[in-house]
Design a protein around this motif. Structure first.
Motif, PDB file in Angstrom:
ATOM      1  N   PRO A  30       0.300  -1.443   0.055  1.00  0.00           N
ATOM      2  CA  PRO A  30      -0.492   0.059   0.017  1.00  0.00           C
ATOM      3  C   PRO A  30       1.152   0.984  -0.015  1.00  0.00           C
ATOM      4  N   TYR A  31       0.564   1.926  -0.151  1.00  0.00           N
ATOM      5  CA  TYR A  31       1.114   3.462  -0.592  1.00  0.00           C
ATOM      6  C   TYR A  31       0.699   3.739   0.895  1.00  0.00           C
ATOM      7  N   THR A  32       1.756   4.524   1.289  1.00  0.00           N
ATOM      8  CA  THR A  32       2.053   5.538   2.566  1.00  0.00           C
ATOM      9  C   THR A  32       2.023   7.136   2.078  1.00  0.00           C
ATOM     10  N   SER A  33       1.472   7.689   3.074  1.00  0.00           N
ATOM     11  CA  SER A  33       2.635   9.287   2.859  1.00  0.00           C
ATOM     12  C   SER A  33       3.266   9.243   3.164  1.00  0.00           C
ATOM     13  N   GLN A  34       4.162   8.974   3.861  1.00  0.00           N
ATOM     14  CA  GLN A  34       5.634   8.721   3.051  1.00  0.00           C
ATOM     15  C   GLN A  34       6.303   8.822   1.677  1.00  0.00           C
ATOM     16  N   SER A  35       5.475   6.978   1.338  1.00  0.00           N
ATOM     17  CA  SER A  35       6.346   7.095   0.050  1.00  0.00           C
ATOM     18  C   SER A  35       5.309   7.651  -1.520  1.00  0.00           C
ATOM     19  N   ALA A  36       4.578   8.606  -1.102  1.00  0.00           N
ATOM     20  CA  ALA A  36       3.845   8.908  -1.911  1.00  0.00           C
ATOM     21  C   ALA A  36       4.242  10.362  -1.739  1.00  0.00           C
ATOM     22  N   GLN A  37       5.261  11.431  -0.832  1.00  0.00           N
ATOM     23  CA  GLN A  37       5.730  12.555  -0.223  1.00  0.00           C
ATOM     24  C   GLN A  37       7.027  12.046  -0.910  1.00  0.00           C
ATOM     25  N   GLU A  38       7.265  11.005  -1.102  1.00  0.00           N
ATOM     26  CA  GLU A  38       9.195  10.989  -1.635  1.00  0.00           C
ATOM     27  C   GLU A  38       9.759  11.453  -2.641  1.00  0.00           C
ATOM     28  N   PRO A  39       8.562  11.409  -3.692  1.00  0.00           N
ATOM     29  CA  PRO A  39       9.825  12.302  -5.069  1.00  0.00           C
ATOM     30  C   PRO A  39       9.585  13.074  -4.282  1.00  0.00           C
ATOM     31  N   SER A  40       8.982  14.341  -4.246  1.00  0.00           N
ATOM     32  CA  SER A  40       8.559  15.716  -4.189  1.00  0.00           C
ATOM     33  C   SER A  40       9.819  15.867  -2.499  1.00  0.00           C
ATOM     34  N   VAL A  41      10.372  15.302  -1.573  1.00  0.00           N
ATOM     35  CA  VAL A  41      11.114  15.456  -0.727  1.00  0.00           C
ATOM     36  C   VAL A  41      12.257  15.305  -1.276  1.00  0.00           C
ATOM     37  N   ARG A  42      12.906  14.586  -2.622  1.00  0.00           N
ATOM     38  CA  ARG A  42      14.170  13.875  -3.000  1.00  0.00           C
ATOM     39  C   ARG A  42      14.126  15.872  -3.858  1.00  0.00           C
ATOM     40  N   GLY A  43      13.304  15.976  -5.107  1.00  0.00           N
ATOM     41  CA  GLY A  43      12.943  17.319  -5.491  1.00  0.00           C
ATOM     42  C   GLY A  43      13.674  18.629  -4.670  1.00  0.00           C
ATOM     43  N   LEU A  44      12.792  18.452  -3.233  1.00  0.00           N
ATOM     44  CA  LEU A  44      13.397  19.769  -2.372  1.00  0.00           C
ATOM     45  C   LEU A  44      14.212  19.595  -2.390  1.00  0.00           C
ATOM     46  N   THR A  45      15.389  18.439  -2.170  1.00  0.00           N
ATOM     47  CA  THR A  45      16.708  18.094  -1.549  1.00  0.00           C
ATOM     48  C   THR A  45      16.880  18.531  -2.383  1.00  0.00           C
ATOM     49  N   GLU A  46      17.582  18.548  -3.358  1.00  0.00           N
ATOM     50  CA  GLU A  46      18.389  19.100  -4.872  1.00  0.00           C
ATOM     51  C   GLU A  46      18.062  20.030  -4.519  1.00  0.00           C
ATOM     52  N   LEU A  47      16.791  20.880  -4.490  1.00  0.00           N
ATOM     53  CA  LEU A  47      16.425  22.448  -4.725  1.00  0.00           C
ATOM     54  C   LEU A  47      17.654  22.858  -3.171  1.00  0.00           C
ATOM     55  N   LEU A  48      17.540  22.472  -2.350  1.00  0.00           N
ATOM     56  CA  LEU A  48      17.623  22.917  -1.461  1.00  0.00           C
ATOM     57  C   LEU A  48      19.945  22.805  -0.871  1.00  0.00           C
ATOM     58  N   SER A  49      19.954  22.337  -1.314  1.00  0.00           N
ATOM     59  CA  SER A  49      21.498  21.885  -1.694  1.00  0.00           C
ATOM     60  C   SER A  49      21.909  22.750  -3.244  1.00  0.00           C
ATOM     61  N   ALA A  50      20.883  22.746  -3.689  1.00  0.00           N
ATOM     62  CA  ALA A  50      21.534  23.897  -5.376  1.00  0.00           C
ATOM     63  C   ALA A  50      21.533  25.121  -3.898  1.00  0.00           C
ATOM     64  N   GLY A  51      21.079  25.750  -3.158  1.00  0.00           N
ATOM     65  CA  GLY A  51      20.709  26.669  -2.514  1.00  0.00           C
ATOM     66  C   GLY A  51      21.679  26.918  -1.748  1.00  0.00           C
ATOM     67  N   GLN A  52      22.896  25.530  -0.907  1.00  0.00           N
ATOM     68  CA  GLN A  52      23.682  25.899  -0.158  1.00  0.00           C
ATOM     69  C   GLN A  52      24.528  26.092  -0.541  1.00  0.00           C
ATOM     70  N   ARG A  53      24.943  25.792  -2.138  1.00  0.00           N
ATOM     71  CA  ARG A  53      25.443  25.988  -2.756  1.00  0.00           C
ATOM     72  C   ARG A  53      25.664  27.044  -3.482  1.00  0.00           C
ATOM     73  N   SER A  54      25.429  27.664  -3.632  1.00  0.00           N
ATOM     74  CA  SER A  54      24.937  29.048  -4.593  1.00  0.00           C
ATOM     75  C   SER A  54      25.367  29.764  -2.882  1.00  0.00           C
ATOM     76  N   GLY A  55      25.482  30.051  -1.990  1.00  0.00           N
ATOM     77  CA  GLY A  55      25.151  30.081  -0.791  1.00  0.00           C
ATOM     78  C   GLY A  55      24.159  31.433  -0.637  1.00  0.00           C
ATOM     79  N   GLU A  56      22.972  30.961  -1.051  1.00  0.00           N
ATOM     80  CA  GLU A  56      21.764  31.378  -1.138  1.00  0.00           C
ATOM     81  C   GLU A  56      20.998  30.686   0.209  1.00  0.00           C
ATOM     82  N   PHE A  57      21.154  29.633   0.374  1.00  0.00           N
ATOM     83  CA  PHE A  57      20.865  29.036   1.813  1.00  0.00           C
ATOM     84  C   PHE A  57      21.974  28.485   3.171  1.00  0.00           C
ATOM     85  N   ARG A  58      21.260  28.981   3.560  1.00  0.00           N
ATOM     86  CA  ARG A  58      22.383  28.509   5.156  1.00  0.00           C
ATOM     87  C   ARG A  58      22.865  27.311   5.039  1.00  0.00           C
ATOM     88  N   ASP A  59      23.818  26.810   6.127  1.00  0.00           N
ATOM     89  CA  ASP A  59      23.427  25.389   6.425  1.00  0.00           C
ATOM     90  C   ASP A  59      22.430  24.938   7.439  1.00  0.00           C
TER      91      ASP A  59
END
Length: 200
Positions: A124-153
């Motif tokens: 069965p799908y769970t809320s966690q499994s349904a969220q996972e693709p979005s969470v992975r995409g956000l993780t990449e976006l946030l990492s890019a923001g840290q690399r660019s210096g826009e986001f804190r650590d």
């Protein structure tokens, strides 16, 4: 002739999916029989649904695919025109909430379908499994923001989970709390995560 037939089949499938969404939103998953969906779609017989979909599970999976794909395209288009990572995050949040508000029946249908949908392995799908693709995409976006210096650590996985959770909370509130001021929720959500992520 072949392309015309393919186009007709695609239009019929879309008609059935739309009718199924409306039926589920009105009656709930359990009562959304092929007979009810046939009636909602204005079709002559449930056999017309069976021609296009193997069974109810097949139709439910198509609904999930269609809504998720439409939402991803809507959000992606708004993020693509932004130049900074911070503005992309803002666009992500604003577009998510706009999509929720403009597609309430689809959101209700997804909530109803969720507990009954199984993945390819039968789990069965769970809320966690349904969220996972979005969470992975956000993780990449946030990492890019840290690399660019826009986001804190910060821990990008934890922040991504919190962002996704805040968006999903809005979807639940939209259904159960009709009086929610969505404009205010959007403003405060954007402000909260801008402050939470910004550098300096």
């Amino acid at each position: 002739m072949q392309s015309e037939r393919t186009s007709t089949n695609a239009a019929r499938r879309a008609q059935i999916v739309a009718a199924a969404i409306d039926t589920i939103a009105e009656l709930g998953y359990a009562k959304a029989s092929f007979a009810k969906i046939t009636e909602q779609a204005g079709l002559s017989s449930p056999r017309m649904i069976s021609y296009h979909f193997a069974d109810k599970d097949d139709l439910m999976h198509q609904i999930v695919r269609d809504v998720v794909t439409t939402g991803a395209e809507f959000i992606g288009a708004r993020m693509a025109v932004e130049e900074t990572v911070a503005s992309k995050l803002r666009a992500y949040l604003e577009a998510n909430l706009q999509f929720l508000r403009e597609h309430p029946r689809e959101m209700v249908a997804l909530t109803e379908i969720g507990p009954h949908v199984r993945d390819a392995g039968g789990a069965p799908y769970t809320s966690q499994s349904a969220q996972e693709p979005s969470v992975r995409g956000l993780t990449e976006l946030l990492s890019a923001g840290q690399r660019s210096g826009e986001f804190r650590d910060f821990d990008v996985r934890a922040m991504a989970v919190m962002i996704r959770g805040a968006v999903d909370a809005a979807a639940q509130r939209l259904r159960g709390e009709p009086g929610l001021d969505f404009d205010a929720y959007t403003r405060e959500l954007v402000t909260a995560f801008a402050l939470a992520t910004r550098s300096g």
